[in-house]
Design a protein around this motif. Sequence first.
Motif, short mmCIF file in Angstrom:
data_model
loop_
_atom_site.label_atom_id
_atom_site.label_comp_id
_atom_site.label_asym_id
_atom_site.label_seq_id
_atom_site.Cartn_x
_atom_site.Cartn_y
_atom_site.Cartn_z
N GLN A 84 46.31 40.48 10.36
CA GLN A 84 46.41 39.03 10.24
C GLN A 84 45.10 38.44 9.70
OE1 GLN A 84 49.22 37.31 10.60
NE2 GLN A 84 48.14 35.48 9.93
N ALA A 85 43.98 38.98 10.14
CA ALA A 85 42.68 38.49 9.66
C ALA A 85 42.54 38.71 8.15
CB ALA A 85 41.55 39.18 10.42
N GLU A 86 42.99 39.88 7.66
CA GLU A 86 42.93 40.14 6.22
C GLU A 86 43.82 39.16 5.46
OE1 GLU A 86 42.87 44.37 4.69
OE2 GLU A 86 43.36 44.71 6.82
N TRP A 87 45.05 38.91 5.96
CA TRP A 87 45.95 37.96 5.28
C TRP A 87 45.33 36.57 5.24
CZ3 TRP A 87 48.95 39.80 2.00
CH2 TRP A 87 49.81 40.86 2.23
N GLU A 88 44.72 36.16 6.34
CA GLU A 88 44.10 34.83 6.38
C GLU A 88 42.94 34.73 5.39
OE1 GLU A 88 43.20 34.20 10.54
OE2 GLU A 88 45.34 34.09 11.05
N ALA A 89 42.14 35.79 5.29
CA ALA A 89 41.02 35.79 4.35
C ALA A 89 41.50 35.75 2.90
CB ALA A 89 40.13 37.03 4.58
N VAL A 90 42.49 36.57 2.56
CA VAL A 90 42.98 36.56 1.18
C VAL A 90 43.71 35.25 0.88
CG1 VAL A 90 45.25 37.69 1.45
CG2 VAL A 90 43.93 38.03 -0.64
N SER B 242 41.29 30.23 -5.73
CA SER B 242 41.63 30.70 -7.08
C SER B 242 42.70 29.81 -7.71
CB SER B 242 42.14 32.15 -7.00
OG SER B 242 42.61 32.59 -8.24
N ASP B 243 43.75 29.50 -6.95
CA ASP B 243 44.81 28.63 -7.46
C ASP B 243 44.23 27.28 -7.88
OD1 ASP B 243 46.61 30.64 -6.86
OD2 ASP B 243 47.62 29.54 -5.24
N ASN B 244 43.36 26.73 -7.08
CA ASN B 244 42.77 25.42 -7.41
C ASN B 244 41.97 25.48 -8.71
OD1 ASN B 244 43.92 24.12 -5.22
ND2 ASN B 244 42.14 24.45 -3.90
N ARG B 245 41.21 26.56 -8.92
CA ARG B 245 40.45 26.70 -10.17
C ARG B 245 41.38 26.75 -11.38
NH1 ARG B 245 37.53 30.23 -7.05
NH2 ARG B 245 38.57 32.05 -7.93
N TRP B 246 42.46 27.58 -11.27
CA TRP B 246 43.39 27.70 -12.40
C TRP B 246 44.21 26.43 -12.60
CZ3 TRP B 246 42.21 30.81 -15.96
CH2 TRP B 246 41.60 32.03 -15.69
N ARG B 247 44.51 25.71 -11.51
CA ARG B 247 45.22 24.44 -11.62
C ARG B 247 44.33 23.41 -12.33
NH1 ARG B 247 46.42 24.16 -6.70
NH2 ARG B 247 48.47 25.10 -6.81
N ASP B 248 43.07 23.37 -11.93
CA ASP B 248 42.11 22.43 -12.54
C ASP B 248 41.92 22.71 -14.03
OD1 ASP B 248 41.82 21.20 -10.09
OD2 ASP B 248 39.87 22.14 -9.64
N SER B 249 42.03 23.98 -14.44
CA SER B 249 41.86 24.32 -15.86
C SER B 249 43.12 24.05 -16.67
CB SER B 249 41.46 25.80 -16.00
OG SER B 249 42.58 26.64 -15.75
N SER C 250 42.71 38.04 -12.25
CA SER C 250 41.70 37.43 -11.39
C SER C 250 42.26 37.00 -10.04
CB SER C 250 41.09 36.20 -12.09
OG SER C 250 41.99 35.11 -12.06
N PHE C 251 43.57 37.09 -9.83
CA PHE C 251 44.17 36.64 -8.58
C PHE C 251 43.76 37.57 -7.42
CE2 PHE C 251 48.22 34.57 -10.60
CZ PHE C 251 47.43 33.60 -11.18
#
Length: 119
Positions: free
Chosen positions: A19-25, A32-39, A98-99
Motif C-alpha cells: 500500500q505504501a508503494e501504491w501511495e508513493a507512485v 507527472s499528470d499535472n506537468r503533462w496537462r500543463d504542457s 516518463s510516466f
Amino acid sequence: MKFLCQIWFDTEKSKLVSQAEWEAVTRECIASDNRWRDSGHLLVALALREPSTAITVRLRNGEASATDGPFAEIKEHLGGFVLIEAETIEEAQTIVSSFPILRYCSIEVRPAYSIQDGR
C-alpha cells in the motif's frame, strides 16, 4: 493526433505491491499528470477500479443484459487510461516513457480518431 494509452497490470504481480508503494507512485503520477496537462499534452487520465467491480453488458436476442465481474479471466487487467495529444506516435511514446506508473505496468499506445470524420 490523439493517442489512447491503456495501462495494463499483471493481476498477480500488482497484488504484491505494498500500500505504501501504491501511495508513493500515486503521488508521483499526480505530479507527472499535472506537468503533462500543463504542457497541453494530457487530455484525460483516469484510473479504473479492480475488475471485480465491473459489469459486462451483452446483446442477446435483441435485449441487453448485464453480468457481474469482468468478461473473462485474464492474466493482465486494464487499470486505467490516458488520452494524450502528440504530433507523432514517437512523441507519444516519449511522453508515456516518463510516466512513473510504468514501473508497475505496461502501457499500450494506440492512435485514436473520430469516427465522424475519420481523423
